[in-house]
Structure formats: C-alpha cells, structure tokens
Design an enzyme around this catalytic site. Structure first.
Site, PDB file in Angstrom:
ATOM      1  N   HIS A  57       0.423   1.339   7.723  1.00  0.00           N
ATOM      2  CA  HIS A  57      -0.271   1.614   8.844  1.00  0.00           C
ATOM      3  C   HIS A  57       0.264   1.356  10.325  1.00  0.00           C
ATOM      4  O   HIS A  57       0.123   0.964  11.262  1.00  0.00           O
ATOM      5  CB  HIS A  57      -1.466   0.505   9.028  1.00  0.00           C
ATOM      6  N   TYR A  87       4.622 -10.014   4.891  1.00  0.00           N
ATOM      7  CA  TYR A  87       4.105  -9.596   6.179  1.00  0.00           C
ATOM      8  C   TYR A  87       5.081 -10.449   7.462  1.00  0.00           C
ATOM      9  O   TYR A  87       5.345  -9.589   8.262  1.00  0.00           O
ATOM     10  CB  TYR A  87       2.606 -10.014   6.456  1.00  0.00           C
TER      11      TYR A  87
HETATM   12  C1  HEM Z   1       0.889  -7.383  -2.546  1.00  0.00           C
HETATM   13  C2  HEM Z   1       0.102  -6.864  -1.777  1.00  0.00           C
HETATM   14  C3  HEM Z   1       0.357  -6.334  -0.261  1.00  0.00           C
HETATM   15  C4  HEM Z   1       1.314  -6.259   0.173  1.00  0.00           C
HETATM   16  C5  HEM Z   1       3.012  -6.816  -0.207  1.00  0.00           C
HETATM   17  C6  HEM Z   1       1.271  -5.833   1.528  1.00  0.00           C
HETATM   18  C7  HEM Z   1       2.390  -5.589   2.632  1.00  0.00           C
HETATM   19  C8  HEM Z   1       2.152  -5.167   3.951  1.00  0.00           C
HETATM   20  C9  HEM Z   1       2.985  -5.315   5.149  1.00  0.00           C
HETATM   21  C10 HEM Z   1       4.332  -5.639   4.610  1.00  0.00           C
HETATM   22  C11 HEM Z   1       2.259  -4.787   6.144  1.00  0.00           C
HETATM   23  C12 HEM Z   1       3.210  -4.766   7.620  1.00  0.00           C
HETATM   24  C13 HEM Z   1       3.252  -5.951   8.204  1.00  0.00           C
HETATM   25  C14 HEM Z   1       3.908  -5.766   9.809  1.00  0.00           C
HETATM   26  O1  HEM Z   1       4.932  -5.355   9.663  1.00  0.00           O
HETATM   27  O2  HEM Z   1       3.189  -6.219  10.561  1.00  0.00           O
HETATM   28  C15 HEM Z   1       1.081  -4.396   5.837  1.00  0.00           C
HETATM   29  C16 HEM Z   1       0.219  -4.266   6.605  1.00  0.00           C
HETATM   30  C17 HEM Z   1      -1.117  -3.866   6.487  1.00  0.00           C
HETATM   31  N1  HEM Z   1      -1.711  -4.320   5.047  1.00  0.00           N
HETATM   32 FE1  HEM Z   1      -0.848  -5.110   3.515  1.00  0.00          FE
HETATM   33  N2  HEM Z   1       0.074  -5.505   1.694  1.00  0.00           N
HETATM   34  C18 HEM Z   1      -0.601  -6.027   0.394  1.00  0.00           C
HETATM   35  C19 HEM Z   1      -2.053  -6.172   0.533  1.00  0.00           C
HETATM   36  C20 HEM Z   1      -2.786  -5.350   1.293  1.00  0.00           C
HETATM   37  C21 HEM Z   1      -4.329  -5.364   1.162  1.00  0.00           C
HETATM   38  C22 HEM Z   1      -4.843  -6.149  -0.287  1.00  0.00           C
HETATM   39  C23 HEM Z   1      -4.898  -4.910   2.211  1.00  0.00           C
HETATM   40  C24 HEM Z   1      -6.330  -4.604   2.261  1.00  0.00           C
HETATM   41  C25 HEM Z   1      -7.248  -5.154   3.163  1.00  0.00           C
HETATM   42  C26 HEM Z   1      -4.002  -4.594   3.179  1.00  0.00           C
HETATM   43  C27 HEM Z   1      -4.173  -4.107   4.568  1.00  0.00           C
HETATM   44  C28 HEM Z   1      -3.188  -3.943   5.285  1.00  0.00           C
HETATM   45  C29 HEM Z   1      -3.391  -3.573   6.563  1.00  0.00           C
HETATM   46  C30 HEM Z   1      -4.659  -2.845   6.975  1.00  0.00           C
HETATM   47  C31 HEM Z   1      -2.053  -3.483   7.042  1.00  0.00           C
HETATM   48  C32 HEM Z   1      -1.874  -2.945   8.742  1.00  0.00           C
HETATM   49  C33 HEM Z   1      -2.553  -4.027   9.746  1.00  0.00           C
HETATM   50  C34 HEM Z   1      -2.012  -3.515  11.150  1.00  0.00           C
HETATM   51  O3  HEM Z   1      -2.593  -2.671  11.692  1.00  0.00           O
HETATM   52  O4  HEM Z   1      -1.170  -4.178  11.889  1.00  0.00           O
HETATM   53  N3  HEM Z   1      -2.578  -4.889   2.569  1.00  0.00           N
HETATM   54  N4  HEM Z   1       1.061  -4.833   4.497  1.00  0.00           N
END
Ligand code: HEM
Length: 330
Positions: free
Chosen positions: A51, A321
């Site tokens: 995202h 994260y």
């Molecule tokens: C093993 C599972 C997951 C991993 C390893 C993962 C990893 C990540 C990472 C590394 C980021 C970027 C964080 C940053 O740099 O601030 C991210 C962003 C995000 N993830 Fe996940 N994620 C996982 C599961 C999920 C799930 C289940 C959802 C559903 C709700 C989700 C929704 C999001 C969203 C919406 C963002 C962007 C948020 C924003 O606008 O900053 N993720 N994720």
C-alpha cells in the site's frame, strides 16, 4: 492472557519426533519476511512495501454504548477519540492504478486524550492472501526473479499455487468484485480475529469491519476504463469538502465451526454482529505526505481490551511492520 508462542519449544519438537509427526515449519523471522518483500520488490528505502500509494486524513472515533460494553480498551470508553487516517491502494507501486481490482486500505491511529494509542490496518476485502506466515513468505519467495533468467519462474509459481490453493482465495474474491468507486464507499475489514474483553469480564473472539455510511458503491466496467488512474484522491477531497465521511465499526462474532486462526476464510454473513463505534473522517491532506507517513498501522496486542487471537498470521505481522518502518524511514 495466554498467547501462543511463535515457535515450537524444544520439548514439543522432541515429542513430535518421537511420535513421527512431521515437524511444524519454524515461523519466519521478521527480517526474513521483509527480505522476502525485498526479493520481489527491491530494497525498502522510502515507502511502504505494501500500500505505498496513499493519502493522509484525520477525524475522530466514538464508541457506541455497545462498544463500551464489549471492550474495556480505552478507545472504546465512549469519549471522542482523535484519529490519524491513511487511505491506501494495494500493491507495491506508489503510482498504482486506482481502478485496479486490488484492495484499498484504511489505516487508523486512535489516540485518546490520555495518550492511549491503538493502530489498525484494514483492507477492502474480507480475506487475506495467505493462511499463515510460512505460506505468506514462500508466496513472496517463489515470485522473486530466478537468478538464471532474471525473471520469476512461472512453473515454480504454478506448482506452489497448486500446492497452496488458499493463496488464490483473495484474488478470486477481488476478481469477482468491482473496485470501490471511492475510498468512502467500501467496507474495510480487519480480517484477523481478535479477543475482546468486555465490561462483564467475558472474552469474545471477533473480527471487525468498517461499513461506509454512504453505502457501498463500486465502479462500473465503463468507469474502470474512463476514469483517470489517480481519481481517488480528488474524489475524496471533493466529497469531504461537502461534509464528513463516516463509517460504522461493526464486530462480527464466530459461530460453531468458524476458524479464528485462518484469515483466508470469511465467516458466514449471518453470524451475530454489533455496531461498536462510528469513525468520522473530517479532513484529507491537500497533497502527498503528512502525519500518517511515519506510522505503521499495525494493531498490537492490547490485553485485555483488544488482544491477539491465536491466528499465526496476526502474530507474524507486528514485528515485520516495525522492521519495514525502520528501513523506510532510516
Ligand atoms: C503475515 C502477514 C502480513 C505481513 C507480513 C504484512 C506486512 C506488511 C508490511 C511490512 C507493511 C508495511 C508497513 C510499513 O512500512 O509501515 C504492511 C502494510 C499493510 N498491511 Fe500488511 N502484512 C500482513 C498481513 C496483513 C493483513 C491480514 C492485512 C489485512 C487487514 C494487512 C493490511 C495491510 C495494510 C492495509 C497495509 C498498509 C497500511 C498503511 O496504509 O500504512 N496486512 N503489511
């Protein structure tokens, strides 16, 4: 409250060997997960690996009396709580196409007057693309360019997907659902199950969804062709100039047989629900950047009000994260 350890203890591993049970794969470390992203996308240097396209916004949240009853977390006190919000577009491209059949994101930081903070990242699909962290990481690794050709190996990907069909479920849902017409007209699901402790001391599993008060509106096939690829920011600015954008936060409770540990499977729509709060978005940023940029919208375990379920994907999210945030801000 008991939280499941991330790796099997030695005694359990020895017992599994004695019983000739195949060993459970070790959970990937946070660095392995972020390195997995980097293997596909290149180094995480300045923007989120997931995202990266997004817009900061602000507003407030107020729990309903039912929300206060169902969670003792400070955010659910019923007092107005300030929020920093980020609307996002899924993928790894900061110039992602707003008309794509991918998820939209709703990141929320709730901050009470007393300084309590609750973060959450929600998506416009009820399910996730991997059933557990090991499959999540393998799904990334298999898509990294093959050193021999410089391109992903299509045969290896096909074999991986055939062996792990759960990774196709979110894509199938998105393929069958038109993209949102606005960041304000889609539900956003939290996807993972959490444990809520209520004022009565009872602990209840639940998943949450933010439902748009404006109703659900999706692009038509014609609009998917005719709208500009960056239409979402202008649309939400024009909409908020006319008045706040609102969402109801709704908890869904599992029924018999519903799995609280697998985020690739939605619970049936007829499960009991409770409206626990109202999110009101009152302003959006005029341009890129803003107070949402240095936030990683990951929900942390907030025992007793909103604590983690035993969903291993949830446990595997928090640390990556933080690693991602540190790599993109350092
Ligand atoms: C093993 C599972 C997951 C991993 C390893 C993962 C990893 C990540 C990472 C590394 C980021 C970027 C964080 C940053 O740099 O601030 C991210 C962003 C995000 N993830 Fe996940 N994620 C996982 C599961 C999920 C799930 C289940 C959802 C559903 C709700 C989700 C929704 C999001 C969203 C919406 C963002 C962007 C948020 C924003 O606008 O900053 N993720 N994720």
């Amino acid at each position: 409250m008991h939280r499941r350890p991330l790796t099997l203890g030695l005694a359990a591993a020895t017992l599994a060997a004695l019983l000739a049970v195949p060993p459970v794969a070790a959970q990937p470390t946070p660095e392995e997960i972020i390195n997995g992203f980097e293997g596909v996308l290149g180094p995480v240097r300045s923007y989120r690996p997931s995202h990266p396209k997004g817009l900061c916004a602000a507003g407030h949240f107020t729990a309903t009396p039912e929300g206060s009853r169902l969670s003792v977390a400070p955010v659910f006190s019923g007092q107005r709580v300030n929020t920093i919000i980020r609307f996002g577009v899924a993928g790894a491209n900061p110039q992602a196409d707003d008309r794509a059949r991918s998820t939209r994101g709703l990141g929320i930081r709730f901050e009470t007057a007393a300084g309590d903070v609750l973060d959450m990242a929600n998506i416009s699909a009820p399910i996730f693309g991997a059933p557990n962290p090991t499959v999540f990481l393998e799904n990334l690794r298999v898509r990294a360019p093959d050193p021999a050709t410089g391109r992903p190996n299509a045969e290896r990907i096909a074999a991986f997907v055939a062996a792990n069909p759960a990774v196709t479920r979110q894509g199938a849902w998105l393929g069958a659902t038109l993209p949102p017409a606005s960041w304000a007209t889609t539900p956003y699901w939290g996807v993972n199950a959490f444990r809520f402790q209520g004022q009565d001391g009872q602990v209840r599993h639940a998943r949450w969804v933010f439902e748009p008060r404006a109703g659900v509106q999706r692009l038509t096939a014609e609009q998917m062709q005719s709208l500009p690829r960056d239409f979402l920011a202008d649309e939400i600015r024009a909409r908020i100039a006319q008045g706040p954008v609102e969402f109801d936060m709704v908890l869904q409770f599992p029924g018999p047989g519903d799995d609280v540990t697998n985020p690739t499977v939605a619970w049936p729509d007829d499960r009991p629900r409770a409206v626990v709060g109202r999110l009101t978005v009152t302003s959006v940023a005029a341009g890129p950047g803003g107070p949402c940029d240095p936030i990683s919208f990951m929900t942390l375990d907030q025992e007793p009000g909103i604590s983690f379920s035993d969903d291993p994907t949830l446990h595997a999210r928090a640390a990556p994260y933080a690693v991602s945030l540190s790599r993109r801000t350092n």
